[in-house]
Write an enzyme that holds these catalytic residues in place. Sequence first.
Site, PDB file in Angstrom:
ATOM      1  N   THR A  47       0.822  -1.217   0.000  1.00 15.73           N
ATOM      2  CA  THR A  47       0.000   0.000   0.000  1.00 15.73           C
ATOM      3  C   THR A  47       0.850   1.258   0.000  1.00 15.73           C
ATOM      4  O   THR A  47       0.333   2.356  -0.177  1.00 15.73           O
ATOM      5  CB  THR A  47      -0.918   0.038   1.248  1.00 15.73           C
ATOM      6  OG1 THR A  47      -0.093  -0.046   2.410  1.00 15.73           O
ATOM      7  CG2 THR A  47      -1.900  -1.112   1.251  1.00 15.73           C
ATOM      8  N   CYS A  51       3.019   2.470   9.355  1.00 16.94           N
ATOM      9  CA  CYS A  51       2.136   2.564  10.508  1.00 16.94           C
ATOM     10  C   CYS A  51       2.912   2.411  11.805  1.00 16.94           C
ATOM     11  O   CYS A  51       3.993   1.831  11.819  1.00 16.94           O
ATOM     12  CB  CYS A  51       1.108   1.429  10.481  1.00 16.94           C
ATOM     13  SG  CYS A  51      -0.192   1.645   9.264  1.00 16.94           S
ATOM     14  N   CYS A  55      -1.363   0.241  15.107  1.00 17.55           N
ATOM     15  CA  CYS A  55      -2.393   0.731  14.175  1.00 17.55           C
ATOM     16  C   CYS A  55      -3.603  -0.211  14.149  1.00 17.55           C
ATOM     17  O   CYS A  55      -3.471  -1.430  14.125  1.00 17.55           O
ATOM     18  CB  CYS A  55      -1.835   0.852  12.766  1.00 17.55           C
ATOM     19  SG  CYS A  55      -3.080   1.465  11.595  1.00 17.55           S
ATOM     20  N   CYS A  82       0.654   6.608   7.599  1.00 17.71           N
ATOM     21  CA  CYS A  82      -0.755   6.226   7.645  1.00 17.71           C
ATOM     22  C   CYS A  82      -1.566   7.370   8.249  1.00 17.71           C
ATOM     23  O   CYS A  82      -1.179   7.940   9.263  1.00 17.71           O
ATOM     24  CB  CYS A  82      -0.891   4.979   8.523  1.00 17.71           C
ATOM     25  SG  CYS A  82      -2.565   4.502   8.936  1.00 17.71           S
TER      26      CYS A  82
HETATM   27 ZN   LIG Z   1      -1.778   2.940  10.426  1.00 20.02          ZN
END
Ligand SMILES: [Zn+2]
Length: 358
Positions: A47, A51, A55, A82
């Site tokens: 992606t 994070c 998370c 993120c």
């Molecule tokens: Zn995250």
Amino acid sequence: MRRALPAGTLASMTRDDSILDDEAAWEAVQRRDPEFDGRFVTGVHSTGIYCRPSCGAKTPARKNVRFYRDGAAAREAGLRPCKRCTPDDVARDRQAVALVLPRLKAAGAPIALADLASGVGYSPGHFQRIFKRQVGLSPAAYGRALRMQRVDGALDGTDSVTGALYAAGFQSSSRFYEQAEGRMGMAPSVWNDGGKGATLYWAVVGTSLGDMLVAASEKGVCRLSFDEGVEDLRRRFPKADLVEGGAPFNCLLQQVIDAVEMPGAAYAHIPLDVRGTAFQEACWKALRAIPPGETRSYADIATAAGNAKAVRAAGAANARNHVAVLIPCHRVIRSDGSLGGYAYGLEIKRRLLKKERG
Ligand SMILES: [Zn+2]
């Protein structure tokens, strides 16, 4: 000799002077362990995002994950932070929570979330999230627990409170109660075989309606009654282990007291561990759907539970309700407008209705 690892892994990262390897990091991510926030970030290469370990987003597939020492290293590898867990704000979040904790500890009464949040420059919703992530409870629930501890006389130093809460498994219990939110008729643990194998936490507290017995399993409240004591509980659950009080229970207890004492207080989030036939449970759900201050007839409840003809069975379901107030059977009256019956006496029923009508 140590195996060479690709740049950007945690091979050389230290935690409490010990080496944290990728395996330990991956375990922390799977646990969403907030203890590890700030110690590394999780790069998700499918992606393009990184994070913090705690998370709340869906755990990524292991093959797409690489660990980085910090946000800077992750950005260097082409990743973006993120938006959900804002991994670069760990230090700032920690500081904000650290500033608020002493305020909560010193307060004798609840402090509004908006007040706490604005004091450290966060929006209420965002502050609630970061506080919960770190402490395991909302600021309101944490404050409530501290006040209960104080009431119990368990408070002999501010640090010991936090220690006591954690030692008592408060964090995990509160998470459990959250998951159980609003559910009824759950696992039959307590209700089979006299409560064999179950631990029930209980307390008798004075309320404006008289002495109230509250008992809860680990799944939720299983008994709320008036003018009963631990002997009555033992009669109902002869094989259960009965434990008086305890930090996680006290937090739940405080919510129950609020629900009883404050007309219109929200209580749908308080988990219940009750068990009946399918029709009885449907009746109890229908009872919980009656707004405070309003009443229904047994016929209304039977209809709402899916069998308009089963008026007498709806009355029996009312009588089989083990959790007064939280399953508000006091909101059912006769179709001629008279109060009908109540397990704990009509005076309590009348006072409950009067409170709710304001
Ligand atoms: Zn995250």
